[in-house]
Design an enzyme around this catalytic site. Structure first.
Site, mmCIF file in Angstrom:
data_model
loop_
_atom_site.group_PDB
_atom_site.id
_atom_site.type_symbol
_atom_site.label_atom_id
_atom_site.label_comp_id
_atom_site.label_asym_id
_atom_site.label_seq_id
_atom_site.Cartn_x
_atom_site.Cartn_y
_atom_site.Cartn_z
ATOM 1 N N GLU A 1 0.863 -1.085 0.001
ATOM 2 C CA GLU A 1 -0.196 0.307 0.111
ATOM 3 C C GLU A 1 0.717 1.176 0.040
ATOM 4 O O GLU A 1 0.568 2.250 0.723
ATOM 5 C CB GLU A 1 -1.063 -0.077 1.172
ATOM 6 C CG GLU A 1 -1.942 -1.207 1.231
ATOM 7 C CD GLU A 1 -2.841 -1.386 2.399
ATOM 8 O OE1 GLU A 1 -2.793 -0.461 3.275
ATOM 9 O OE2 GLU A 1 -3.323 -2.245 2.718
ATOM 10 N N GLU B 1 -5.988 -10.852 -1.168
ATOM 11 C CA GLU B 1 -6.844 -10.637 0.151
ATOM 12 C C GLU B 1 -8.327 -10.718 -0.086
ATOM 13 O O GLU B 1 -9.087 -9.867 0.510
ATOM 14 C CB GLU B 1 -6.304 -9.299 1.036
ATOM 15 C CG GLU B 1 -5.073 -9.239 1.144
ATOM 16 C CD GLU B 1 -4.518 -7.938 1.721
ATOM 17 O OE1 GLU B 1 -5.384 -7.194 2.374
ATOM 18 O OE2 GLU B 1 -3.276 -7.512 1.836
HETATM 19 O O1 9MR Z 1 -7.133 -8.514 8.550
HETATM 20 C C1 9MR Z 1 -5.912 -7.824 9.191
HETATM 21 C C2 9MR Z 1 -6.419 -7.633 10.683
HETATM 22 O O2 9MR Z 1 -6.670 -8.697 11.322
HETATM 23 C C3 9MR Z 1 -5.358 -6.747 11.329
HETATM 24 O O3 9MR Z 1 -5.475 -6.496 12.690
HETATM 25 C C4 9MR Z 1 -4.886 -5.674 10.648
HETATM 26 C C5 9MR Z 1 -3.481 -4.739 11.174
HETATM 27 O O4 9MR Z 1 -2.498 -5.872 11.053
HETATM 28 O O5 9MR Z 1 -4.525 -6.031 8.967
HETATM 29 C C6 9MR Z 1 -5.410 -6.679 8.169
HETATM 30 O O6 9MR Z 1 -4.912 -6.996 7.038
HETATM 31 C C7 9MR Z 1 -5.019 -5.936 6.071
HETATM 32 C C8 9MR Z 1 -3.741 -6.585 5.418
HETATM 33 O O7 9MR Z 1 -2.646 -6.896 6.322
HETATM 34 C C9 9MR Z 1 -3.251 -5.289 4.376
HETATM 35 N N1 9MR Z 1 -4.726 -5.028 3.602
HETATM 36 C C10 9MR Z 1 -5.727 -4.538 4.413
HETATM 37 C C11 9MR Z 1 -6.059 -5.295 5.327
HETATM 38 C C12 9MR Z 1 -7.269 -5.211 6.216
HETATM 39 O O8 9MR Z 1 -6.833 -4.020 6.956
#
Ligand code: 9MR
Length: 464
Positions: free
Chosen positions: A263, A373
């Site tokens: 990102e 994802e």
């Molecule tokens: O789904 C993930 C959540 O459980 C975590 O708390 C969060 C922070 O680490 O990250 C979420 O996953 C993200 C991913 O790593 C990057 N793209 C967006 C996802 C949703 O926020």
């Protein structure tokens, strides 16, 4: 006297005339439209339709339909003639919505239709069982298979747990949902907590399941010690380099791929103004890829795949352009192997064409594609309070669509299609403040009870 006689006759005539009207009424009023009122006594197979009586009506014609435009009438209830203000509608199916309306009748005269009443019979519609075929079994039987991935948490990986069983049956790749990010791993300069990460990597390696690393550098996962770093910018860059080097080295040969930077582009289509940009400068993305590549090579892993990962690029063209500008730059230096398209989608968006256009830009550059994802929201506007059949089918169609887009990619561009979690109630989507998601949602392949959803069948159908 003569006057009295005339008045008497006139009064008699008047009286007579009014008597005539009472005895045989000949109304010149138009027949009123009846008002249909709510159904009552609803059961699994019947309900009582009700309406308010209309003056002068002799009977009523009732229509019952399964569509609110009455294009398809229920047999026996197409202008059914009824006297009185109610009729039992019987022989219905469970948990189905019906519509009724009524007209008043007097001789040959028939009023307009009343308002329409909606009524749903009680009970539960018998469910068609979902196709129980395991995802990876069907994918592995394809001429050009790919990894079917799922996001995991280390505490789900206990042997014999429901997650463990589903994972081994259905999936051939795992991504850590949060435990392989910098903030849980990096506890200070050169100090690490490997407990969860080691567990996830070992689980994959022991069970022949691919491990995708996510993510070395992400602005939302900077540990506190690094975000409050007081050294120089050069020292900050050295810390990032040390972190990338140590993590990649530790798992060299055990992890097939890493999201190196996650990102880096904002929704306005510009480089995101992160601590990494501020302290390391515009070249920081390339530096991170270079350090990851160097560490892998030094550890003897020349096959490590390096990905750039981002979200929302299919619908946001300025962002897509900027992502592919970064990708081009990395590609020119031979530092990138693939692009991760997160695909936190909804049942309405992006369209098939938008997804294809986005993904095809990576294909055109001979890069691997990771749908990294995937989840599909069905309640982004908070307009439903449970997963309705209609929304469930729309979600199924969207899962089918993305899987079939992915499956149609040339073999050399396929890598993995990863779903972002198992059960709906454990997804990051419902009530997410990050996402401004206003309510509950059901974005994944399994419901709260770990039962297969229609979405899962949609995934399978996308492989046909
Ligand atoms: O789904 C993930 C959540 O459980 C975590 O708390 C969060 C922070 O680490 O990250 C979420 O996953 C993200 C991913 O790593 C990057 N793209 C967006 C996802 C949703 O926020």
């Amino acid at each position: 006297m003569k006057k009295i006689i005339v008045a008497f006759f006139m009064a008699f005539a008047l009286l007579n005339c009014s008597n005539d009207e009472t005895d045989s009424p000949e109304p010149n009023n138009t027949l009123a439209v009846p008002f249909a009122s709510a159904a009552s006594s609803t059961t699994d197979t019947s309900f009582q339709a009700n309406w308010v009586l209309v003056p002068d009506a002799e009977s009523y014609l009732i229509d019952v339909s399964i569509n609110n435009n009455f294009s398809e009438m229920l047999a026996g209830y197409n202008a059914l003639l009824v006297e009185g203000n109610t009729v039992a509608v019987t022989g219905l199916s469970q948990a189905v919505t019906y519509y009724y309306r009524v007209r008043a009748k007097r001789g040959t005269e028939i009023s307009n239709n009343s308002n329409v009443i909606t009524v749903k019979t009680t009970g539960v519609q018998p469910e068609e069982p979902e196709d129980p075929t395991f995802l990876k079994v069907k994918v592995n039987a394809l001429a050009n298979p790919f990894f079917v991935g799922v996001a995991v948490k280390s505490n789900q990986l206990t042997e014999g747990s429901a997650y463990d069983t589903v994972l081994k049956n259905e999936f051939s790749s795992i991504t850590a949902e949060y435990e392989m990010k910098m903030n849980p791993i990096s506890t200070g300069s050169g100090t690490y907590n490997w407990v969860a990460t080691d567990r996830i990597v070992k689980y994959g390696n022991d069970n022949g399941i691919n491990v995708h690393g996510h993510a070395l550098v992400w602005h939302n996962a900077v540990p506190d010690w690094l975000s409050s770093f007081s050294g120089t910018d050069e020292e900050f860059a050295l810390e990032v380099k040390k972190y990338i080097t140590d993590v990649v080295t530790r798992y060299a040969g055990k992890i097939k791929s890493w999201d190196v930077v996650n990102e880096a582009v904002n929704d306005g289509g510009n480089t995101r103004n992160t601590i990494f940009l501020q302290k390391m400068g515009a070249n920081y993305v390339k530096d991170c890829f270079q350090w990851a590549r160097d560490a892998a090579n030094a550890a003897g892993d020349t096959d490590l795949l390096l990905f750039y990962n981002d979200y929302g690029t299919s619908t946001n063209i300025p962002k897509q352009n900027e992502v592919f500008a970064i990708v081009d730059d990395l590609k020119a230096s031979n530092l990138i192997d693939g692009v991760g398209f997160q695909m936190h989608n909804t049942y309405l968006s992006p369209s098939k064409a938008q997804i294809e256009t986005d993904i095809n830009r990576a294909v055109a550059k001979d890069l691997k594609v990771h749908v990294s994802e995937l989840d599909i929201q069905v309640n982004q506007n908070n307009d439903i309070s449970f997963l309705t059949d209609e929304r469930s089918l729309a979600q199924k169609a969207k899962y089918k669509e993305i899987v079939s887009i992915y499956n149609a990619l040339p073999v050399e561009n396929k890598y993995a299609l990863t779903v972002w979690g198992f059960k709906d109630n454990e997804s990051w989507i419902p009530f997410s403040t990050d996402l401004n998601h206003p309510g509950d949602d059901w974005p994944l392949l399994y419901n709260n009870k770990f039962e297969l959803k229609k979405a899962h069948t949609g995934f399978l159908e996308g492989l046909d």
